[in-house]
Motif scaffolding. Sequence first.
Motif, PDB file in Angstrom:
ATOM      1  N   GLY A  17      -2.076   5.461   3.227  1.00 35.55           N
ATOM      2  CA  GLY A  17      -2.642   5.606   1.879  1.00 35.55           C
ATOM      3  C   GLY A  17      -3.602   6.773   1.798  1.00 35.55           C
ATOM      4  N   VAL A  18      -4.480   6.874   2.812  1.00 35.73           N
ATOM      5  CA  VAL A  18      -5.476   7.946   2.804  1.00 35.73           C
ATOM      6  C   VAL A  18      -4.934   9.220   3.459  1.00 35.73           C
ATOM      7  N   GLU A  36       0.887  -1.184   0.000  1.00 35.48           N
ATOM      8  CA  GLU A  36       0.000   0.000   0.000  1.00 35.48           C
ATOM      9  C   GLU A  36       0.916   1.224   0.000  1.00 35.48           C
TER      10      GLU A  36
HETATM   11  O1  LIG Z   1      -9.419   6.239  -1.581  1.00 32.83           O
HETATM   12  C1  LIG Z   1      -9.034   5.120  -1.965  1.00 32.83           C
HETATM   13  O2  LIG Z   1      -9.839   4.185  -2.058  1.00 32.83           O
HETATM   14  C2  LIG Z   1      -7.588   4.879  -2.299  1.00 32.83           C
HETATM   15  C3  LIG Z   1      -6.964   3.836  -1.434  1.00 32.83           C
HETATM   16  C4  LIG Z   1      -5.994   4.567  -0.536  1.00 32.83           C
HETATM   17  C5  LIG Z   1      -5.978   5.902  -1.051  1.00 32.83           C
HETATM   18  N1  LIG Z   1      -6.807   6.057  -2.028  1.00 32.83           N
END
Ligand SMILES: O=C(O)[C@@H]1CCC=N1
Length: 242
Positions: free
Chosen positions: A155-156, A104
């Motif tokens: 990730g977010v 990730e």
């Molecule tokens: O928002 C999302 O689903 C993707 C996964 C992590 C960041 N963006």
Amino acid sequence: MRIGFIGAGNMASALARGWGKPVYASDSGSGRAQQLVDELGGEALTNEQVFERADVVILAHKPYQLEAVAEGITTDKLVVSILGRATVAEIEAVYPRSPVIRVEPNTPTAVRRGVSVLAASDRPEAQLVKDLFERVGSVVEVPERLLDVAGAVTGVGPAYWALFVEAYTDAAIRHGIPAAQAATLVTETMAGTAALLTQTDTLALRRGVTSPGGSTARGLAALERGGVRAALAQAMDDVVGG
Ligand SMILES: O=C(O)[C@@H]1CCC=N1
Ligand SMILES: NC(=O)C1=CN([C@@H]2O[C@H](COP(=O)(O)OP(=O)(O)OC[C@H]3O[C@@H](n4cnc5c(N)ncnc54)[C@H](OP(=O)(O)O)[C@@H]3O)[C@@H](O)[C@H]2O)C=CC1
């Protein structure tokens, strides 16, 4: 080593820019693969051609497209999946003869300041993948069962910090600081604080800034009244539970 991307969207582009080398890339017809190779060199190809010609293939499409993309692939290759929430077992089920490693990453990989979370793996290819992602930031290895939680931080996370910067920049503008200057003040404070936190813990840092009865104490109290901790806890629950 030539990297191939299945999908040439936001995350593929961030990684490719961070690596800064020619790539093979595909898309589903938008032309983003061609735009990426115009920028970095390489070739825009079909999915099967990416599998044939790349040394490592990064799955950078949306998770729900996993089966549809794999259906057309007959070549076995080292597969690195960055698909949020798709497990190694699910990916191996559709690429049964390919070694699969799950990572990730996050978009600051574009400026080589990413954090990539690697699902611990016994496969010998894991070290190569770790080395690859370390070129665009740091790599943290966790058991796969914790990857979604770690991804809910990394990730977010860039979107959360961007929201924080935007909101505080607007607050400074409201009190008279020109927009560009306000953005610099907020962003540089965030960057400097991140650097300081590599040497000290959060409580010591906060105590060092918070004069008794002073302005920081009033600001922190306002943030607590606004529910900042509860909001972050809820954000984690909603991302992991979603
Ligand atoms: O928002 C999302 O689903 C993707 C996964 C992590 C960041 N963006
Ligand atoms: N964005 C982020 O910060 C992060 C994203 N991820 C993961 O990365 C993956 C991609 O996300 P993101 O880049 O944001 O998404 P985007 O929507 O920006 O990009 C998705 C890409 O996949 C392509 N695509 C769709 N279907 C196919 C297909 N059949 N064959 C080839 N390519 C296809 C799209 O093509 P087209 O351009 O034609 O639409 C597009 O280029 C997701 O699985 C996400 O969970 C993980 C960590 C962070």
